[in-house]
Design a protein around this motif. Structure first.
Motif, PDB file in Angstrom:
ATOM      1  N   ARG A 119      86.317 -50.887 -32.880  1.00  0.00           N
ATOM      2  CA  ARG A 119      85.015 -51.278 -33.424  1.00  0.00           C
ATOM      3  C   ARG A 119      85.121 -52.246 -34.600  1.00  0.00           C
ATOM      4  O   ARG A 119      84.107 -52.588 -35.215  1.00  0.00           O
ATOM      5  CB  ARG A 119      84.239 -50.039 -33.882  1.00  0.00           C
ATOM      6  N   LEU A 120      86.321 -52.689 -34.948  1.00  0.00           N
ATOM      7  CA  LEU A 120      86.481 -53.507 -36.151  1.00  0.00           C
ATOM      8  C   LEU A 120      85.872 -54.887 -35.948  1.00  0.00           C
ATOM      9  O   LEU A 120      86.126 -55.566 -34.960  1.00  0.00           O
ATOM     10  CB  LEU A 120      87.961 -53.644 -36.500  1.00  0.00           C
ATOM     11  N   LYS A 121      85.068 -55.311 -36.926  1.00  0.00           N
ATOM     12  CA  LYS A 121      84.404 -56.616 -36.898  1.00  0.00           C
ATOM     13  C   LYS A 121      85.061 -57.559 -37.911  1.00  0.00           C
ATOM     14  O   LYS A 121      85.552 -57.117 -38.955  1.00  0.00           O
ATOM     15  CB  LYS A 121      82.920 -56.473 -37.238  1.00  0.00           C
ATOM     16  N   PRO A 122      85.049 -58.875 -37.626  1.00  0.00           N
ATOM     17  CA  PRO A 122      85.670 -59.816 -38.564  1.00  0.00           C
ATOM     18  C   PRO A 122      85.128 -59.726 -39.987  1.00  0.00           C
ATOM     19  O   PRO A 122      85.899 -59.831 -40.953  1.00  0.00           O
ATOM     20  CB  PRO A 122      85.366 -61.181 -37.926  1.00  0.00           C
ATOM     21  N   HIS A 123      83.816 -59.522 -40.149  1.00  0.00           N
ATOM     22  CA  HIS A 123      83.281 -59.471 -41.515  1.00  0.00           C
ATOM     23  C   HIS A 123      83.785 -58.242 -42.268  1.00  0.00           C
ATOM     24  O   HIS A 123      83.906 -58.264 -43.499  1.00  0.00           O
ATOM     25  CB  HIS A 123      81.742 -59.502 -41.498  1.00  0.00           C
TER      26      HIS A 123
END
Length: 384
Positions: free
Chosen positions: A310-314
């Motif tokens: 679930r990791l997002k760039p932001h």
């Protein structure tokens, strides 16, 4: 860490065992030599790569092709221990695994994966990642490197700057502009027209091999192109992987500085007692320990989020902005506790501080990460 918050309880036995293996490796292969490497501006990349490969560190968070398939948290712990030795040493592993190997693993053909990944995981082939250019760092969309078709071949022209491992690399992942946009190429460094020169006179990351790449009519077969790398999303995904490692790695540099400062404060005497017994020194140590352990909690959360897919760039931008900013502040404050000894190569503190000046800049400057976070908060892009 300092033990204030019992952070080891957040980890499985396997994660802690991986951490200990990497810590011992750094103690054996890095700590006895790194001050000399830093002073000389030279690091034995190939020797280190082979030592790291023996315990599965190169591309450890990738699966298949001789890679260990470790969790994101385990990889983060490895980055922390490596950077506790030196940021340049962690950069060697990050560039090999999270940039060069990850690009081939994520965006390459099966033939490219089979050709390069096993030898890179074994430390037999060194990789580098050519995105940054002399005039285009934070703005990769403006890259000047071009690839044009010539029959069934590709011909590359351009230059890349500040490329870790470039002077010793066997393979380079090069990003170039084509008619359709931006794409990547797997370039053997012995290809005619490819050259890499070592960048000298660095005052930071001196225990790291850094180079400028020049591409002068480098001719490549059609199958050198990364077939699934379409647009800037591809190289930016690689940067997200590398930035995640930095979230953890910066904590290693900060921890080493704080451990050094605590030990020094316990034994260095002024006015008849150890300086660690003075309120001003304890206030500094307390503030640094709190920030270090807060950064660790952030890193663990991002790691668990990454492992859950679930990791997002932001979110990675939040981690890099906070942890590198706090790490460099800790390094500078620790230097004040060591006084004049803080500038000596006998202690690691100013070496870490100098290295963190580079870590603050590469894989996205603090300003870029602030704008990424600002865009997430407002829905408005402010990059131009």
């Amino acid at each position: 860490m300092t033990g204030l918050l019992d952070l080891d309880s957040l980890h499985s036995d396997e994660e802690l065992q991986i951490r200990e293996v990497v810590r011992r490796l750094v103690d054996e292969h890095v700590r006895p030599h790194v001050a000399g490497w830093y002073e000389d501006g030279h690091v034995p990349v190939r020797d280190l790569a082979k030592a790291f490969a023996e315990v599965g560190l190169l591309g450890m968070h990738l699966s298949g092709y001789g890679c260990a398939g470790a969790s994101a948290v385990a990889y983060g712990l490895a980055c922390l221990e490596l950077e506790a030795g030196d940021s340049g040493v962690r950069s060697l592993v990050s560039v090999q695994g999270s940039l060069a190997m990850f690009a081939i693993w994520k965006w390459g053909s099966e033939e490219q994966k089979q050709r390069w990944l096993p030898s890179m995981a074994a430390g037999d082939a060194i990789g580098c990642f050519g995105l940054t250019e002399p005039d285009h760092g934070s703005d990769p969309a403006s890259m000047a490197t071009r690839a044009r078709r010539d029959g069934s071949d590709w011909v590359l022209n351009g230059s890349k700057m500040w490329i870790t491992n470039a002077p010793v690399a066997d393979v380079a992942v090069i990003w170039a502009r084509v008619e359709e946009g931006v794409t990547g190429f797997v370039v053997p460094t012995d290809a005619p027209g490819f050259s890499a020169r070592e960048i000298k006179q660095k005052l930071s990351l001196r225990a790291s091999s850094t180079g400028e790449i020049v591409l002068d009519d480098v001719r490549l077969p059609a199958d050198a192109q990364l077939p699934f790398a379409k647009g800037l999303k591809a190289p930016l995904s690689c940067l997200t992987e590398a930035r995640y490692g930095i979230v953890w790695g910066a904590l290693g540099a900060a921890r080493d500085c704080l451990d050094t400062a605590i030990d020094y404060a316990r034994t260095r005497e002024q006015f008849g007692r150890p300086i660690g017994g003075f309120q001003l020194t304890q206030a500094k140590l307390a503030d640094m320990a709190v920030e270090l352990e807060k950064g660790y909690l952030l890193a663990v959360h991002l790691g668990r989020t990454h492992d859950a897919g679930r990791l997002k760039p932001h979110q990675v931008s939040v981690g890099k902005l906070n942890n590198v900013r706090e790490a460099i502040a800790i390094a500078r404050q620790c230097r004040t506790i060591l006084g004049a000894n803080g500038i000596s190569g006998e202690y690691p503190v100013l070496r870490h501080a100098n290295n963190l000046e580079s870590v603050l800049t590469y894989e996205g400057t603090s300003e870029v990460h602030q704008l990424v976070i600002g865009q997430q908060l407002t829905g408005l892009a402010a990059f131009t």
